[in-house]
Design an enzyme around this catalytic site. Structure first.
Site, PDB file in Angstrom:
ATOM      1  N   HIS A  42       0.840  -1.190   0.000  1.00 10.87           N
ATOM      2  CA  HIS A  42       0.000   0.000   0.000  1.00 10.87           C
ATOM      3  C   HIS A  42       0.884   1.253   0.000  1.00 10.87           C
ATOM      4  O   HIS A  42       2.092   1.177   0.231  1.00 10.87           O
ATOM      5  CB  HIS A  42      -0.859   0.066   1.271  1.00 10.87           C
ATOM      6  CG  HIS A  42      -1.660  -1.149   1.571  1.00 10.87           C
ATOM      7  ND1 HIS A  42      -3.037  -1.185   1.422  1.00 10.87           N
ATOM      8  CD2 HIS A  42      -1.308  -2.364   2.076  1.00 10.87           C
ATOM      9  CE1 HIS A  42      -3.496  -2.380   1.810  1.00 10.87           C
ATOM     10  NE2 HIS A  42      -2.463  -3.102   2.200  1.00 10.87           N
ATOM     11  N   GLU A 124       2.611  -0.972   4.350  1.00  8.45           N
ATOM     12  CA  GLU A 124       2.330   0.396   3.918  1.00  8.45           C
ATOM     13  C   GLU A 124       3.639   1.144   3.680  1.00  8.45           C
ATOM     14  O   GLU A 124       4.539   1.110   4.527  1.00  8.45           O
ATOM     15  CB  GLU A 124       1.535   1.141   4.993  1.00  8.45           C
ATOM     16  CG  GLU A 124       0.159   0.563   5.270  1.00  8.45           C
ATOM     17  CD  GLU A 124      -0.923   1.140   4.376  1.00  8.45           C
ATOM     18  OE1 GLU A 124      -0.587   1.958   3.482  1.00  8.45           O
ATOM     19  OE2 GLU A 124      -2.099   0.787   4.572  1.00  8.45           O
TER      20      GLU A 124
END
Length: 200
Positions: A42, A124
């Protein structure tokens, strides 16, 4: 006679030795039938395009001040988490044990399975959706992915955009899939078909 030093243990109950731990309350058990074979990448920054302010860490630990910025109102009350977060400087944070289910994928489907949170590890990258990432982030990402490949039966790597088509666009065009593939030495079949990767 010199005694050989034991190699450091990389994993302890799903926690990675080289990550800075900040435990999130947002997690749950994986289904007993789950096969942990997917890494989902992400990108995130709060507010978008602002880095190094600790707001992502606050989001994942339910301590974000919703009044601190108008953009945060769109996230008010959201309870989310990721297993890992890599800052622009390459610093690695871990919020949830990889043995547990983090809340990063949302409504999702990939390689014929829905609910990707059940059998994936979320990473992330601090960054702007579609924008470029730092060399230090790729280095840390390759390192933690290599460690995950040794510890878990990972066979696929994908972006949030590939598991939530039409709903998410991260990490986006600025992410260099071929760079990650080259670092890990994996064949193209381990990556989404619509990414630019090298031949097997």
């Amino acid at each position: 006679m010199n005694r050989r030093e034991a190699a450091p243990v990389l994993w302890q109950e799903g926690w990675y030795r080289y990550a800075k731990v900040l435990a999130s309350p947002n997690f749950g058990p994986r289904p007993s039938s789950a096969c942990l074979d997917l890494i989902v990448i992400h990108s995130i920054s709060l507010p978008p395009g602002e880095f190094g302010n600790g707001q992502v860490q606050r989001l994942f630990t339910n301590t974000l001040d919703w009044e601190a910025h108008p953009y945060f109102q769109s996230h008010r009350g959201l309870q989310v988490s990721s297993h890992f977060f890599i800052s622009r400087s390459g610093e690695l944070w871990q919020f949830v044990s990889c043995d547990d289910r983090a809340w990063h994928a949302g409504e999702s489907n990939y390689r014929g399975r829905s609910n990707c949170n059940d059998d994936s590890i979320g990473i992330e990258l601090e960054g702007l959706e579609g924008g470029p990432f730092e060399a230090s982030q790729y280095e840390t990402l390759a390192s933690v992915c290599a460690a995950l490949l040794q510890q878990y039966p990972v066979a696929h790597l994908a972006g949030h955009e590939h598991i939530a088509i039409g709903r998410k666009q991260d990490p986006g065009k600025g992410f260099e899939w071929s760079r990650l593939q080259a670092s890990l030495g994996l064949p193209s079949k381990c990556f989404p078909a619509n990414t630019e990767t090298r031949a097997p």
